[in-house]
Design an enzyme around this catalytic site. Structure first.
Site, PDB file in Angstrom:
ATOM      1  N   GLU A  82       3.095  -5.010  12.382  1.00 29.59           N
ATOM      2  CA  GLU A  82       2.194  -3.920  12.442  1.00 29.59           C
ATOM      3  C   GLU A  82       1.217  -4.603  11.419  1.00 29.59           C
ATOM      4  O   GLU A  82       1.282  -4.593  10.227  1.00 29.59           O
ATOM      5  CB  GLU A  82       2.961  -2.607  11.883  1.00 29.59           C
ATOM      6  CG  GLU A  82       2.202  -1.342  12.020  1.00 29.59           C
ATOM      7  CD  GLU A  82       1.215  -1.146  10.990  1.00 29.59           C
ATOM      8  OE1 GLU A  82      -0.098  -1.382  11.453  1.00 29.59           O
ATOM      9  OE2 GLU A  82       1.315  -0.884   9.832  1.00 29.59           O
ATOM     10  N   ASN A  96       0.851  -1.257   0.066  1.00 29.35           N
ATOM     11  CA  ASN A  96      -0.063  -0.020   0.115  1.00 29.35           C
ATOM     12  C   ASN A  96       0.649   1.527  -0.017  1.00 29.35           C
ATOM     13  O   ASN A  96       0.533   2.235  -0.499  1.00 29.35           O
ATOM     14  CB  ASN A  96      -1.119   0.010   1.166  1.00 29.35           C
ATOM     15  CG  ASN A  96      -0.339  -0.357   2.512  1.00 29.35           C
ATOM     16  OD1 ASN A  96       0.611  -1.036   2.659  1.00 29.35           O
ATOM     17  ND2 ASN A  96      -0.833   0.548   3.553  1.00 29.35           N
ATOM     18  N   CYS A 125      -3.631   1.282   6.664  1.00 28.04           N
ATOM     19  CA  CYS A 125      -4.115   0.639   7.934  1.00 28.04           C
ATOM     20  C   CYS A 125      -4.750   1.597   8.632  1.00 28.04           C
ATOM     21  O   CYS A 125      -5.716   1.483   9.395  1.00 28.04           O
ATOM     22  CB  CYS A 125      -3.110  -0.200   8.486  1.00 28.04           C
ATOM     23  SG  CYS A 125      -1.734   0.948   8.813  1.00 28.04           S
TER      24      CYS A 125
END
Length: 481
Positions: free
Chosen positions: A255, A159, A289
Site C-alpha cells: 500500500e 503517519n 496517502c
C-alpha cells in the site's frame, strides 16, 4: 523549542520477542516533533535478534478457536477505548499529530479490532455444486481458508502510528497467523503499546513479535528470512519497489503513496466542496496517502471556490499538538516541513501564486494554499505529504479526467458534482482504487476494501476483510454428493 529536554512520561522500550522484553545495547531516540523532548527510546535489534523472532514465530503453532480470537480482539478494543486519553497522548507525543487527530485515530483502531473480532467469527468458505454441465458429477466442492505456512512480515509507516499497525496485526490475529512487526523508527512507541494491549487481552506473544532498529541493518532480513511467507508494507513508492524486487517467491501486499485529487465541477455546492477541501488537506497534518493533494476546480467556479478555501484555511487552528483547541499539530519532523516549504517556493518561482501559509518553525508548518498551479509542477506531479492545497483549474470534464489520471499514482479521489452523468463518468474513467462522491478521497470504514493501482500499489486491498483474504491460503475439499 529545546532539543535536550526529556519527557516526564519517558518510555524506554524493549523488543517483544517470544514473550520476553529484550533490552539492547543500542537505542533510537524518539522525540516530540513540537518540543524536541525525548519522549522515549526504541531498541535497535541485531540480525540475530530478528532471526530469533522469526524462529520463535515459525516454531509456534496457533490453536486459538474462532471464539478465542474474537474475544481477544474485542477485549483489546474495550481496553483501548477505556485508555483513549493515555493512548492518544502517546501518539501525539511521538508524532506531533494534534490531540483531535490522535483521539480520532484511537477510535479508528478500536473499530479495526472490533471488525476483526467479527470477521474471526465468520466462516467465509464457499460450496459449489459440480453437476452444472452435461459432463459434471454429483459432487460438492467446499472451500476453506487456512493460516499461512510461514510467518508474516509487517512494516508500517509513521503517519498513523497505531492505526497502520492495527491494519496489519488484527487480520493476522483473526486468521491465527504469526507476525513479526517492524514499525517506523520515527513512531515506535505506539506499536509497542498496541502489542502490549493485545498480550493483556490474552494473545499468545509468539503470534505477534515486535522489533525495531536501523533499516539499513535489519530490513533485508525482514524480507528474505527463510520463514517469511508474506510481506505486507505500507509506505513510500521507492521502498515498496525495493521490497518487490527483493522479496523473491513470496506474497507481497504493498500500500504505497497517492496523489489524490478533489475534483470540483461547475455545478457544485462550493461551501460544501471547500469544507471537504480543507478537511481533506489538513487533517492528520496532511500526512495521509489519501489526503487531498490536488484540487482540480472548474474554471467557472475557481475564483469563488479559492476564496472560500483561503478563508477556511486561515481559520484552521494549528500549533501545540497537545492543545485540544488546535485542529493541526506538526508534521513528522523538521526535515519534512523544510521539504514542503521548498516545494511551495519552487512552485511560486515557476508561476504559482501563494495565497496563504508556507510558514515554518521547526516541524510546525502552516496550512498552505496555492493557485495558478500547473500539472507539471513538482508540488502536484509528486506526492506532497503535508498540509499543502494546490489549486489547478480545468475547462471540461475530459480535461479534469486527463489531469487526474496524468500522474504515476492511482489511489483515491473525491468528486463534487450533482450531475449523475458526470459522477458516473468519473467512477468509470478515473484510474484509481476509490472514487468518493461528495466526500474526501480518504473516506472509508476500517472494514471496506482499500488500496490503489499503478504506483499506489499492486491492486491488493487492505481493510479487514480483504487483508484476511491476503493473509490466508484457500483450500478446496471435494466429496461425492
Amino acid at each position: 523549542m529545546s532539543a535536550i529536554l526529556e519527557s516526564i512520561e519517558f518510555r524506554a522500550e524493549a523488543l517483544r520477542i517470544g514473550g520476553a522484553r529484550l533490552r539492547t545495547a543500542r537505542a533510537i531516540d524518539v522525540r516530540n516533533p513540537y518540543t524536541g523532548e525525548r519522549v522515549g527510546t526504541a531498541p535497535m535489534a541485531s540480525l540475530d535478534e530478528v532471526r530469533r523472532a522469526f524462529d520463535i514465530a515459525q516454531a509456534y503453532v496457533p490453536t486459538l478457536s474462532r471464539y478465542e480470537r474474537s474475544a481477544i480482539l474485542n477485549k483489546a478494543a474495550a481496553l483501548l477505548r477505556e485508555r483513549t486519553e493515555e493512548a492518544s497522548t502517546l501518539i501525539t507525543s511521538e508524532s506531533g499529530l494534534s490531540k483531535k487527530d490522535s483521539i480520532y485515530e484511537i477510535g479508528r483502531v478500536a473499530d479495526v479490532l472490533n471488525f476483526g473480532a467479527n470477521e474471526a467469527l465468520r466462516d467465509d468458505g464457499q460450496v459449489f455444486s459440480c453437476d452444472l454441465t452435461p459432463h459434471g458429477k454429483k459432487r460438492k466442492v467446499i472451500t476453506t481458508r487456512e493460516p499461512l505456512l510461514g510467518v508474516i512480515t509487517a512494516i508500517t509507516p509513521f503517519n498513523h502510528p497505531m492505526n497502520q499497525v492495527a491494519h496489519k496485526v488484527v487480520p493476522s490475529v483473526a486468521t491465527n497467523n504469526r507476525m513479526v512487526l517492524k514499525p517506523s523508527e520515527k513512531v515506535p512507541l505506539s506499536a509497542y503499546y498496541f502489542a502490549d494491549l493485545l498480550y493483556e487481552a490474552g494473545l499468545p506473544p509468539e503470534m505477534l513479535q515486535v522489533v525495531t532498529g536501523d533499516p539499513r541493518e535489519i530490513a533485508d532480513e525482514l524480507l528474505t528470512n527463510r520463514h517469511v511467507d508474506l510481506i505486507t508494507f505500507t509506505g513510500g513508492v521507492p521502498i515498496g519497489k525495493y521490497i518487490a524486487a527483493k522479496a523473491g517467491y513470496r506474497r507481497i501486499v504493498l500500500e504505497l503513496g497517492g496523489n489524490d485529487p478533489l475534483i470540483v465541477m461547475d455545478d457544485a455546492d462550493l461551501d460544501r466542496a471547500s469544507d471537504l477541501a480543507v478537511q481533506g488537506s489538513y487533517k492528520n497534518s496532511g500526512q495521509r496517502c489519501t489526503a487531498v493533494k490536488r484540487m482540480l476546480v472548474h474554471e467557472k467556479v475557481a475564483a469563488e471556490f479559492t476564496e472560500r478555501v483561503v478563508a477556511k484555511t486561515r481559520a484552521w487552528n494549528f500549533g501545540d499538538p497537545m492543545d485540544k483547541s488546535n485542529d493541526m499539530g506538526t508534521v513528522i519532523d523538521e526535515a519534512a516541513a523544510l521539504r514542503f516549504q521548498e516545494l511551495v517556493d519552487e512552485a511560486v518561482a515557476q508561476g504559482a501564486r501563494l495565497l496563504v501559509g508556507n510558514q515554518r518553525e521547526g516541524a510546525l508548518y502552516s496550512p498552505t494554499v496555492l493557485d495558478r498551479v500547473r500539472p507539471e509542477m513538482t508540488v502536484v506531479r509528486e506526492e506532497t505529504f503535508g498540509p499543502v492545497s494546490p489549486i489547478i483549474t480545468f475547462g471540461s470534464i475530459d480535461e479534469a479526467i486527463a489531469i487526474s489520471n496524468g500522474t504515476a499514482f492511482g489511489l483515491s479521489s473525491g468528486i463534487c458534482t450533482n450531475r449523475l452523468e458526470d459522477a458516473t463518468r468519473f467512477a468509470k474513467e478515473l484510474k484509481v482504487g476509490t472514487v468518493n462522491l461528495w466526500e474526501v478521497p480518504g473516506y472509508r470504514i476500517e472494514l471496506t476494501p482499500f488500496g490503489g493501482i499503478k504506483d499506489s500499489g499492486l491492486g491488493y486491498k487492505e481493510g479487514v476483510q480483504e487483508a484476511i483474504k491476503s493473509f490466508t491460503n484457500c483450500k478446496t475439499f471435494t466429496l461425492p454428493w
